[in-house]
Design an enzyme around this catalytic site. Sequence first.
Site, PDB file in Angstrom:
ATOM      1  N   GLU A  39      -2.153   7.706   8.348  1.00 28.48           N
ATOM      2  CA  GLU A  39      -2.870   8.629   7.466  1.00 28.48           C
ATOM      3  C   GLU A  39      -3.842   9.444   8.295  1.00 28.48           C
ATOM      4  OE1 GLU A  39      -5.092   6.540   4.480  1.00 28.48           O
ATOM      5  OE2 GLU A  39      -3.300   5.795   3.473  1.00 28.48           O
ATOM      6  N   LYS A  44       0.829  -1.212   0.000  1.00 35.44           N
ATOM      7  CA  LYS A  44       0.000   0.000   0.000  1.00 35.44           C
ATOM      8  C   LYS A  44       0.861   1.259   0.000  1.00 35.44           C
ATOM      9  CE  LYS A  44      -2.717  -3.028  -0.078  1.00 35.44           C
ATOM     10  NZ  LYS A  44      -3.232  -3.442  -1.363  1.00 35.44           N
ATOM     11  N   ARG A  54      -7.387  -7.511 -10.244  1.00 39.72           N
ATOM     12  CA  ARG A  54      -8.174  -8.696 -10.618  1.00 39.72           C
ATOM     13  C   ARG A  54      -9.516  -8.239 -11.178  1.00 39.72           C
ATOM     14  NH1 ARG A  54      -9.034  -7.761  -5.017  1.00 39.72           N
ATOM     15  NH2 ARG A  54     -11.213  -7.189  -4.709  1.00 39.72           N
ATOM     16  N   HIS A  77     -16.140  -4.752   5.818  1.00 37.87           N
ATOM     17  CA  HIS A  77     -15.365  -4.881   4.580  1.00 37.87           C
ATOM     18  C   HIS A  77     -15.945  -5.886   3.600  1.00 37.87           C
ATOM     19  CE1 HIS A  77     -12.566  -2.145   6.418  1.00 37.87           C
ATOM     20  NE2 HIS A  77     -12.518  -2.935   7.478  1.00 37.87           N
TER      21      HIS A  77
HETATM   22  C1  MV4 Z   1      -9.382   4.773   5.204  1.00 37.36           C
HETATM   23  C2  MV4 Z   1     -10.592   5.180   5.802  1.00 37.36           C
HETATM   24  C3  MV4 Z   1     -10.659   6.463   6.311  1.00 37.36           C
HETATM   25  N1  MV4 Z   1      -9.568   7.269   6.268  1.00 37.36           N
HETATM   26  N2  MV4 Z   1      -8.339   5.612   5.166  1.00 37.36           N
HETATM   27  C4  MV4 Z   1     -10.567   0.174   4.622  1.00 37.36           C
HETATM   28  C5  MV4 Z   1      -9.846  -0.920   3.919  1.00 37.36           C
HETATM   29  C6  MV4 Z   1      -8.771  -0.295   3.115  1.00 37.36           C
HETATM   30  N3  MV4 Z   1      -8.952  -0.613   1.733  1.00 37.36           N
HETATM   31  C7  MV4 Z   1      -8.853   1.168   3.385  1.00 37.36           C
HETATM   32  N4  MV4 Z   1      -9.957   1.399   4.263  1.00 37.36           N
HETATM   33  C8  MV4 Z   1     -10.229   2.641   4.754  1.00 37.36           C
HETATM   34  N5  MV4 Z   1      -9.221   3.540   4.686  1.00 37.36           N
HETATM   35  C9  MV4 Z   1      -8.443   6.827   5.713  1.00 37.36           C
HETATM   36  N6  MV4 Z   1      -7.364   7.624   5.703  1.00 37.36           N
HETATM   37  C10 MV4 Z   1     -11.646   4.268   5.839  1.00 37.36           C
HETATM   38  C11 MV4 Z   1     -11.466   2.991   5.331  1.00 37.36           C
HETATM   39  C12 MV4 Z   1     -12.596   2.110   5.427  1.00 37.36           C
HETATM   40  C13 MV4 Z   1     -13.253   1.629   4.289  1.00 37.36           C
HETATM   41  C14 MV4 Z   1     -12.833   1.947   3.007  1.00 37.36           C
HETATM   42  C15 MV4 Z   1     -13.486   1.446   1.893  1.00 37.36           C
HETATM   43  C16 MV4 Z   1     -14.601   0.638   2.070  1.00 37.36           C
HETATM   44  C17 MV4 Z   1     -15.023   0.315   3.316  1.00 37.36           C
HETATM   45  C18 MV4 Z   1     -14.364   0.803   4.444  1.00 37.36           C
HETATM   46  C19 MV4 Z   1     -14.824   0.469   5.706  1.00 37.36           C
HETATM   47  C20 MV4 Z   1     -14.173   0.935   6.807  1.00 37.36           C
HETATM   48  C21 MV4 Z   1     -13.056   1.752   6.665  1.00 37.36           C
END
Ligand code: MV4
Length: 512
Positions: free
Chosen positions: A199, A115, A291, A234
């Site tokens: 972050e 990441k 994917r 998720h």
């Molecule tokens: C975040 C966020 C809020 N702020 N980053 C969740 C999994 C990973 N792919 C990144 N994720 C998140 N990153 C910052 N700086 C909130 C999430 C997140 C989320 C993102 C996409 C879809 C569902 C989610 C559920 C909880 C938190």
Amino acid sequence: MRKVLIANRGEIALRVIRACRELGIASVAVFSDADARAPHVREADEAVRLGPPPSGESYLRGELIIAAAQAAGADAIHPGYGFLSEREWFARAVRDAGLIWIGPPAEAIAAMGSKTAARTLAVAHDVPVVPGTTTPLRDAAEAQGVAAEYGYPVLLKAAAGGGGKGMRVVREPAEMAAALEAAQREAMNAFGDDAVYVEKYIEGPRHVEIQVLADAHGRCISLGERECSVQRRHQKMIEEAPSPAVSADLRRAMGAAAVRVAKAAGYQNAGTCEFLLAADERFYFLEMNTRIQVEHPVTELVTGIDLVQWQLRIAGGERLPFTSSIDPRGWAMECRITSEDASNDFLPSTGRIEYVRIPGGPGVRWDSGVGVGSEVTLFYDPMLAKLIVWAPTRAEAIARMHRALDELTIQGLETSREFHLRVMEDDEFQRGAIDIQWLERRLPSLVGATAPREQVEAAAIAAALLAERDRQRRTPRPANGSPSASAPDAAAALPELQPWARLARQRALRDA
Ligand code: MV4
């Protein structure tokens, strides 16, 4: 390309088999002992047994799968999603075995696997990311220093992460040390790598992702966005295209950003750039999924482009004929029908599927990997099928999805059907007022809600049965028996309203 081995199971294996057939390509399925009679095995031209039910002994055995492809005379492998689809070593091993890998180059998978590396690449190509670091944190003091700079709350994330593992929200400096330790421990357990970075935490954003297609000749286009905010822990439950929050201008900007990331990674084939979209319309690149995704059909329905066919054609060296990014037409929505009991904290349900009624009619697509007789076990993902609809507008797509869910019957186990019906009836969902926390927030009122139509129908049927019983008591029964002779029995079951209402709907309304 003449023959493709599909290293997957369920609906996505069937999806790939269908694409192969339309292109005149032969298909080879693989299966575990749990799937010996599964639809994907029956549908493929050939099938090869891998081993016992656990994934580690079947669908994750890369070397065995490559050997099966060679033995069958296949010239390519399609990995589907999950399982081996994003393992760099597998993409490399397929290529080293002289087979075509239907996916991005191993190098592009590697570039997006970390990441922090993906963030660095994005920043270098003018793609916005959430303010934060790109190097692993050494200790809590360093993390506190960075957090003071960006302001609380912040989010600790595993560099090797994905899917929310190794993530911790930190709301004040005093929480930092414990949160960092927890995130590092979780990251080590999940990924064998305890690198954690920080972050700024974005509150209440949407999850919006951009589908891209890139060929082997340097052309890369965006096929627009998907809105994936309706998720729980998720796990996405509902996806749509386009997003109710994305204007044509924003779509152009996000699409251009996704194409820059893909080109920077040397990407080929179908891929998805994930973004957070904040309430102020700012967007931030999160990661790239290398994917085909579960939710790809909503993009297919609004663009008219068959993504899986294009995966095969790109891997075969064909050029993309599209000269620019594609704008969506109409509205598509997908419900992931899972074997889970939403009224019981999404408890997984197992068993044999006894009966299925598949929805049909205008604008309805059913992508399923199971049928009558399928045994649903705990070995694999609980997704049974995807119900996907298209309509000219979002409101019409919701109405059509509700109608299709209403037609759907699956007997033998619990499913998410009623949960999905309640979401379609929800006024916030109907207004598009959703974000990544929406489902968790709304769940109590969704699963606690009475099923308005079904309750009314149940009451109507109960009234009809009681009237019929009264009529029979007043009229002598015919000597040869009457078709409504069972009415008193059914009426006697009335106190059990919920299960009875379901049965009444399915049997009396439908099959009578
Ligand atoms: C975040 C966020 C809020 N702020 N980053 C969740 C999994 C990973 N792919 C990144 N994720 C998140 N990153 C910052 N700086 C909130 C999430 C997140 C989320 C993102 C996409 C879809 C569902 C989610 C559920 C909880 C938190």
